[in-house]
Write a protein that holds these residues in place. Structure first.
Motif, PDB file in Angstrom:
ATOM      1  N   ARG A  29      43.287  42.760  30.853  1.00  0.00           N
ATOM      2  CA  ARG A  29      43.193  41.713  31.865  1.00  0.00           C
ATOM      3  C   ARG A  29      43.768  40.367  31.472  1.00  0.00           C
ATOM      4  N   LYS A  64      34.972  40.773  43.579  1.00  0.00           N
ATOM      5  CA  LYS A  64      36.198  41.354  42.997  1.00  0.00           C
ATOM      6  C   LYS A  64      37.091  40.269  42.386  1.00  0.00           C
ATOM      7  N   THR A 110      45.354  34.269  42.568  1.00  0.00           N
ATOM      8  CA  THR A 110      44.449  35.068  41.762  1.00  0.00           C
ATOM      9  C   THR A 110      44.491  36.505  42.241  1.00  0.00           C
ATOM     10  N   GLY A 111      44.488  37.386  41.290  1.00  0.00           N
ATOM     11  CA  GLY A 111      44.577  38.798  41.637  1.00  0.00           C
ATOM     12  C   GLY A 111      43.202  39.363  41.959  1.00  0.00           C
ATOM     13  N   VAL A 112      43.182  40.583  42.450  1.00  0.00           N
ATOM     14  CA  VAL A 112      41.926  41.274  42.696  1.00  0.00           C
ATOM     15  C   VAL A 112      41.458  41.880  41.377  1.00  0.00           C
ATOM     16  N   ALA A 113      40.179  41.696  41.096  1.00  0.00           N
ATOM     17  CA  ALA A 113      39.663  42.179  39.824  1.00  0.00           C
ATOM     18  C   ALA A 113      39.708  43.698  39.765  1.00  0.00           C
ATOM     19  N   ASN A 114      40.015  44.177  38.598  1.00  0.00           N
ATOM     20  CA  ASN A 114      40.030  45.608  38.365  1.00  0.00           C
ATOM     21  C   ASN A 114      38.628  46.000  37.923  1.00  0.00           C
ATOM     22  N   ARG A 128      38.949  45.531  28.077  1.00  0.00           N
ATOM     23  CA  ARG A 128      39.147  44.621  29.212  1.00  0.00           C
ATOM     24  C   ARG A 128      39.964  43.411  28.788  1.00  0.00           C
ATOM     25  N   ASP A 131      38.509  32.907  37.679  1.00  0.00           N
ATOM     26  CA  ASP A 131      39.065  32.546  38.980  1.00  0.00           C
ATOM     27  C   ASP A 131      38.039  31.914  39.923  1.00  0.00           C
ATOM     28  N   TYR A 170      37.594  37.728  38.732  1.00  0.00           N
ATOM     29  CA  TYR A 170      37.167  37.448  37.365  1.00  0.00           C
ATOM     30  C   TYR A 170      36.545  36.055  37.320  1.00  0.00           C
TER      31      TYR A 170
END
Lengths: 231, 488
Positions: B270, A127, B240-244, B266, A132, A129
């Protein structure tokens, strides 16, 4: 498989690459060494038509790469992180590459299963990208993506750099396994003489754009290379 | 010390990869700036005498005062979009033994040396002189001018503070539009009442201390803000965020184009920069509100001009950067077995889709008359059929790479929408106006509408041919574009 004729690349008055003649037969694992600025990446970029040659031509599988785009059907490469799409997850990236090479998601999922060990649970279902991920994990993704769709030519620039020791060893095993396929021509550059002599059956040494040494790998090759670079 | 930081800025410009192009753009920018400077100066010189003559029973200056708030709001928006922070490679200085305070002071100082800060001189100084000639005391005139100059410079700092946050701007614009509309239709004084402050400045020049303290306060707030942001740089990176994981399978109806459309979606969702730009393109929808309500603007020129903008926002903000959006992984794309035609076609579809959406969203403009909506409609036809291609053409020639996910860093300009880009838009705006205007003048406005719309329809009919030409250009530019995009 790949033939180059009097290939040169000149920037201003500086010759970045000048190779008279080079032939890489089908199924060979071709290793490229040389210090910074020797012309390794320039050579690979020419093979991929990312830059234009100043003179000469490259014929890959009977196709002149500077003229036709057909070589893209059977060639894949990982040069640097500009070969990754940062805002995709690894899965999405693999699917994207797959669909460009005519392979659907289910097949990609199957394909990826074979690399579970190489990924070491650090790539899939994270989860995150790609941007990251750490450099090393990004590289794992880029390397595996080059194997999608059974290309006949794979070009890897510095595949060992940034990888952790375990993954370096796994990559060597992986490349060994791949090179058993006599249809696959592998081109690898590296600063790591140990790794390169282990995985390649031919080593070409570049220095200031010219070929200095071109040999089948033998037990003595590593020593010869070390002698050259320490001289 | 400061001078060596200045020198670095100069070197950065002179040693940039596309120096020649930059020079051309600088010269063109210079011309545009001259034009605007001239307009401001003209307005400054003319407005006071004109108002004095027209409204005998009212003070000319208090009319001007009641409009100042609009000018300031406009200035803020213009600065937000166009003004760039002076950027040197701050990061590399952080490790050198230069006090952080000095680096920040340098940035703030340099931010004051910008063309936008000349406005007080061009616009307000002539008015002040006219006031002085009109029997105002020097102290009054001085307090008035200094206050306006200080407020204008305060906006400079507000721009720096806000530059990192689009939500603030969006909120500001929406609230402002709302208040303005309420004021306009309910005859109440909300914004205009701010004019009383400027009126009282003339009565009590000592009030100049208020703008002065606002200016100083903002300087220190900005200073602090930048200082904190320098320190936070390191800790911000780790976030870092959680990937959508959205798959966008609904796009599969587009068949072979779905692949690229999904990626573009995307890309927009994103990444910070494209997201901002798409939001900005949404603001274009409101462009008509600036022109349609007032009668004097209902001229033959402004209506087609505004109509093109309403449906063309996305074209201008997104289309201009095809393929620069993909610049970060351009070498990868150029090594893949992808059809350039499909690639460009899917970009075309994306832009067309955006025009269609804006056309639907602009239906409320019927309020201003069916004629105006018909204008918007034919403008939309033009945008789909020709506007898309013109923007794509410009985009293909653009050699400026884009950093997609530039996080809000205090020293990097996160706005891709700069004055230079604005300049490249101008020709695209003039052509449709001419397409409408010439036949409208020679025959009548219906013929103008039909001409404009059919120019777009022609573009749709010959889509395939145009697309093939675009592909040719794309291939021709491949190596140059690659070289420019990989230069870091």
């Amino acid at each position: 498989m790949i033939k180059t004729n009097s290939l040169t690349k000149i920037y201003g008055d500086k010759t970045a690459l000048s190779i008279d003649q080079l032939e890489i037969p089908t199924g060979q694992s071709f290793g490229l060494v040389g210090n910074n600025g020797a012309g390794k990446t320039t050579f690979f970029s020419l093979l991929l038509d990312l830059i234009k040659a100043s003179s000469g031509e490259i014929i890959s599988n009977k196709i002149a790469v500077a003229i036709s785009e057909e070589w893209k059907n059977f060639t894949s490469a990982f040069i640097d992180d500009s070969f990754l799409i940062g805002y995709l997850t690894p899965e999405e990236y693999f699917y994207f590459v797959g669909s460009l090479r005519g392979i659907d998601q289910k097949e990609i999922d199957l394909f990826l299963e074979a690399y579970a060990d190489f990924f070491n649970d650090e790539i899939l279902n994270q989860k995150k990208y790609l941007r990251d991920f750490s450099k090393g994990n990004q590289k794992k993704v880029g390397l595996v993506a080059t194997f999608i769709g059974k290309p006949k030519v794979i070009i890897l620039d510095e595949p060992f750099a940034n990888l952790d020791p375990t993954t370096q060893i796994k990559l060597k095993q992986l490349i060994h396994k791949k090179s058993e396929d006599k249809e696959l021509t592998l081109l690898i550059s590296s600063h790591d003489l140990n790794h390169l002599t282990e995985v390649c059956n031919r080593i070409v040494l570049l220095e200031k754009g010219s070929v200095i040494m071109d040999k089948e790998t033998t037990a003595k090759t590593l020593q010869e290379l070390e002698d050259y670079f320490s001289a | 010390m400061s001078s060596s930081l200045f020198q670095l800025g100069r070197k950065k410009f002179l040693r940039a990869p596309q120096l020649e192009a930059k020079f051309t753009i600088k010269i063109l920018m210079g011309l545009v700036i001259l034009y605007f400077a001239g307009s401001f100066l003209f307005a400054g010189v003319v407005i006071y005498p004109a108002l004095s003559k027209k409204f005998l029973e009212q003070d000319a200056i208090s009319i001007i005062n009641s409009f100042l708030v609009l000018i300031f709001a406009f200035e803020l928006i213009i600065r937000y979009f166009l003004q760039q922070l002076p950027v040197t490679e701050i990061k590399s200085f952080l490790l050198l033994s230069i006090p952080k305070k000095r680096i920040i002071r340098n940035v703030l100082l340099r931010s004051l040396i910008t063309i936008y800060n000349v406005i007080p001189f061009l616009l307000y100084l002539p008015i002040s002189i006219a006031m002085f000639n009109d029997d105002y005391l020097l102290s009054q005139v001085f307090a008035w001018w200094v206050s306006l100059a200080l407020l204008s410079l305060s906006i400079n700092f507000i721009t720096i503070l806000v530059n990192k946050n689009n939500k603030v701007l969006a909120t500001f614009v929406l609230v402002f539009i709302f208040v303005y509309v309420v004021e306009y239709y309910s005859e109440t004084e909300i914004l205009r009442s701010t004019g009383h402050f400027f009126d009282s400045l003339l009565a009590h020049p000592i009030l100049v201390l208020l703008p002065a303290s606002i200016f100083l306060g903002l300087y220190f707030i900005t200073f602090k803000f930048l200082k904190i942001n320098i320190n936070l740089e390191g800790s911000l990176v780790a976030k870092t965020g959680v990937a959508n994981a959205e798959r966008y399978n609904f796009l599969n109806v587009f068949g072979p184009h779905a692949l690229f459309l999904k990626n573009d979606l995307r890309l927009i969702v994103r990444n910070i920069r494209p997201r901002n730009i798409v939001l900005a393109s949404f603001l274009f929808l409101f462009y008509g509100l600036a022109f349609f309500p007032s009668i004097e603007y209902q001229s033959a020129f402004f209506i087609p001009f505004a109509s093109i903008f309403i449906t063309g926002g996305f074209l201008l903000t997104f289309g201009n950067y095809v393929p620069a959006w993909d610049s970060e992984y351009y070498p990868f794309l150029m090594c893949q077995n992808l059809s350039y035609k499909q690639y460009l076609d899917s970009k075309w579809r994306l832009m067309t889709f955006a025009v269609l959406v804006s056309t639907v969203l602009s239906i409320p403009y019927i309020y201003f008359g069916v004629d105006i909506y018909l204008m918007i409609l034919s403008g939309a036809f033009f945008n789909i059929g020709l506007g898309t291609w013109i923007t794509l053409y410009g985009g293909l020639l653009n050699k400026q790479p884009l950093k997609l996910n530039v996080k809000a860093k205090a020293f990097e300009n996160t706005q891709a929408f700069s004055g230079k880009q604005f300049l490249m838009i101008l020709p695209k705006m003039i052509l449709p106006v001419l397409l409408y205007l010439i036949p409208a003048q020679v025959f009548n406005s219906t013929v103008g509408l039909i001409t404009l719309a059919s120019s777009g329809i022609l573009g749709i009919i010959f889509k395939n041919q145009i697309l093939n030409q675009m592909v040719k250009l794309f291939v021709k530019e491949k190596h140059q574009t690659l070289q420019a995009f990989t230069q870091k």
